[in-house]
Design a protein around this motif. Sequence first.
Motif, PDB file in Angstrom:
ATOM      1  N   UNK A  91       0.876  -1.419   0.139  1.00  0.00           N
ATOM      2  CA  UNK A  91      -0.078   0.018   0.055  1.00  0.00           C
ATOM      3  C   UNK A  91       0.905   1.325  -0.075  1.00  0.00           C
ATOM      4  N   UNK A  92       2.096   1.148   0.624  1.00  0.00           N
ATOM      5  CA  UNK A  92       2.649   2.673   0.764  1.00  0.00           C
ATOM      6  C   UNK A  92       3.452   2.790  -0.625  1.00  0.00           C
ATOM      7  N   UNK A  93       3.356   1.976  -1.632  1.00  0.00           N
ATOM      8  CA  UNK A  93       4.263   2.051  -2.879  1.00  0.00           C
ATOM      9  C   UNK A  93       3.423   2.057  -3.982  1.00  0.00           C
ATOM     10  N   UNK A  94       2.224   2.185  -3.609  1.00  0.00           N
ATOM     11  CA  UNK A  94       0.951   2.130  -4.860  1.00  0.00           C
ATOM     12  C   UNK A  94      -0.047   3.081  -4.763  1.00  0.00           C
ATOM     13  N   UNK A  95      -0.001   3.807  -5.949  1.00  0.00           N
ATOM     14  CA  UNK A  95      -1.177   4.961  -5.688  1.00  0.00           C
ATOM     15  C   UNK A  95      -2.568   4.323  -5.448  1.00  0.00           C
ATOM     16  N   UNK A  96      -3.079   5.267  -4.645  1.00  0.00           N
ATOM     17  CA  UNK A  96      -4.706   4.575  -4.291  1.00  0.00           C
ATOM     18  C   UNK A  96      -5.799   4.688  -5.372  1.00  0.00           C
ATOM     19  N   UNK A  97      -6.500   3.542  -5.672  1.00  0.00           N
ATOM     20  CA  UNK A  97      -7.572   3.880  -6.453  1.00  0.00           C
ATOM     21  C   UNK A  97      -8.901   4.229  -5.437  1.00  0.00           C
ATOM     22  N   UNK A  98      -9.629   5.237  -6.016  1.00  0.00           N
ATOM     23  CA  UNK A  98     -10.672   5.854  -5.502  1.00  0.00           C
ATOM     24  C   UNK A  98     -11.900   5.330  -6.136  1.00  0.00           C
ATOM     25  N   UNK A  99     -11.873   5.223  -7.284  1.00  0.00           N
ATOM     26  CA  UNK A  99     -13.130   4.969  -8.215  1.00  0.00           C
ATOM     27  C   UNK A  99     -12.700   4.218  -9.509  1.00  0.00           C
ATOM     28  N   UNK A 100     -13.590   3.423 -10.029  1.00  0.00           N
ATOM     29  CA  UNK A 100     -13.275   2.820 -11.239  1.00  0.00           C
ATOM     30  C   UNK A 100     -14.682   2.623 -12.269  1.00  0.00           C
ATOM     31  N   UNK A 101     -14.543   2.897 -13.263  1.00  0.00           N
ATOM     32  CA  UNK A 101     -15.498   2.787 -14.254  1.00  0.00           C
ATOM     33  C   UNK A 101     -15.204   2.100 -15.371  1.00  0.00           C
ATOM     34  N   UNK A 102     -15.239   0.694 -15.649  1.00  0.00           N
ATOM     35  CA  UNK A 102     -14.816   0.236 -16.858  1.00  0.00           C
ATOM     36  C   UNK A 102     -15.370   0.614 -18.085  1.00  0.00           C
ATOM     37  N   UNK A 103     -16.806   0.787 -18.088  1.00  0.00           N
ATOM     38  CA  UNK A 103     -17.239   1.286 -19.082  1.00  0.00           C
ATOM     39  C   UNK A 103     -16.853   2.645 -19.895  1.00  0.00           C
ATOM     40  N   UNK A 104     -16.572   3.629 -18.915  1.00  0.00           N
ATOM     41  CA  UNK A 104     -16.303   4.923 -19.483  1.00  0.00           C
ATOM     42  C   UNK A 104     -14.662   4.925 -19.543  1.00  0.00           C
ATOM     43  N   UNK A 105     -13.993   3.753 -19.108  1.00  0.00           N
ATOM     44  CA  UNK A 105     -12.530   3.700 -19.309  1.00  0.00           C
ATOM     45  C   UNK A 105     -11.873   4.637 -18.067  1.00  0.00           C
ATOM     46  N   UNK A 106     -12.590   4.848 -16.996  1.00  0.00           N
ATOM     47  CA  UNK A 106     -12.329   5.951 -16.202  1.00  0.00           C
ATOM     48  C   UNK A 106     -11.871   5.638 -14.772  1.00  0.00           C
ATOM     49  N   UNK A 107     -10.806   5.878 -14.274  1.00  0.00           N
ATOM     50  CA  UNK A 107     -10.320   5.402 -12.905  1.00  0.00           C
ATOM     51  C   UNK A 107      -9.985   6.971 -12.307  1.00  0.00           C
ATOM     52  N   UNK A 108     -10.365   6.957 -10.944  1.00  0.00           N
ATOM     53  CA  UNK A 108     -10.042   8.026 -10.241  1.00  0.00           C
ATOM     54  C   UNK A 108      -9.082   7.570  -9.004  1.00  0.00           C
ATOM     55  N   UNK A 109      -8.014   8.420  -8.924  1.00  0.00           N
ATOM     56  CA  UNK A 109      -6.870   8.180  -8.081  1.00  0.00           C
ATOM     57  C   UNK A 109      -6.499   9.234  -7.242  1.00  0.00           C
ATOM     58  N   UNK A 110      -5.761   8.999  -6.055  1.00  0.00           N
ATOM     59  CA  UNK A 110      -5.154  10.050  -5.091  1.00  0.00           C
ATOM     60  C   UNK A 110      -4.620  10.857  -5.945  1.00  0.00           C
TER      61      UNK A 110
END
Length: 400
Positions: A91-110
């Motif tokens: 967890x300390x070395x990986x950016x956090x995923x906050x939200x995922x929408x595969x249909x829109x190919x959208x990922x929200x990250x810290x």
Amino acid sequence: MTNYTTLDNAQALEYVKTQTQLFSDDANLTCYEFGDGNLNLVFRVADQHHNSVILKQALPYARCVGESWPLTLDRARIEASVLIKHGTICPDTTVKVLHQNNELAVTILEDLGHMQILRSELCEGRKFDHLASNIANYLAHTSFFSSDFYLDAQEKKALVQEFTNPELCAITEDLFFDDPYRVCSRNNFAHGLSEQVTKLHHNNALKLAVAKLKSKFLSAPQALLHGDIHTGSIFVDDKHAKVIDPEFGFFGPIGFDLGSFIGNLLLNYCAQNARAKSLPQRRDIHAYLLKCIQTCTSEFEQIWLTLAQTHTKDLSFQTKGYAEYFVKQVLRDAFGFCGTELIRRTIGLAHVADIDGIEDEHARLNVQSQALQLGEQLILQAPHCKSKEDLSQLLLSLLL
Ligand code: SR1
Ligand code: MG
């Protein structure tokens, strides 16, 4: 039928506002797109208190080339899923995923905007004492816990399927192992390198060694890789390193990630011959980069062997000597893959700013020529090294 549509600033803002609960209802949001990578759109969405997130959207084509190079949107699912898997392990070395929408190919990250991109920092000659250990720890843990040493064979096969990433792997197969070794319209190098490149095209021993590496890349699903861990995929500050962008992730040979990382340190090493402002500064950054490579390699090996000793579930792989045999081969592979990274970043489609940013043309050519020679020798000689000490000696001898 998919609901995919490419977002603009206003739509990205609206998406965050209405489809997530990342900000309070009365937040006054702003949004701008600032992606400069090869493939995707990257937006920063912030509120009036400077809280912010990153919204990343995959385009149905490679951004750096345009619509003539269509590319699967599924890479967004792969990227978010690799981040989640790797984030569970490190967890300390990986950016956090906050939200995922595969249909829109959208990922929200810290938002890691408070940190710096490692490549830019290295180009400025900055050093990070923790870098090698952090990356060795990340690479060793994520690969061990997704390997056959640890996972049940059925579970592992299901994951291999989930992370099958044929289109992005095809890019790597072409750009790393094919294009640079033949005349290809995607290649990109200065006329001054033509003679060296022609020799490379006729070097059958080199092409044979590259074919063996390509075969390993194609058919060795050893662990869930990041798949594109260059110094532009790592954020750093004084204490931490955070990995982003694993859209090329798949089950492949463990040495590929370690080799990509080391390869990018070596590209910077070569670039410092033109970038460093003085001889002492050059010696200092060279010594730092070399130490980083040695530390990363030896800590990777040591962590892997400790994990193997304490956490191997497979009975056959518990046999005395097997883990040592396996990791030695991973290190040999890593230095070979590292050589292919040096070559493809010098004469292939996708270059690095470390070298392309050198203004003086003559100095840039010398650096490129060194990177090519170094890459060639690593590919040719790494398979004959018996230990990490041999690999380290090989590198030292090539950098003298
Ligand atoms: C068309 S993609 C070119 C390169 O950019 C990515 O970051 C990967 O390194 C890929 O090879
Ligand atoms: Mg990337």
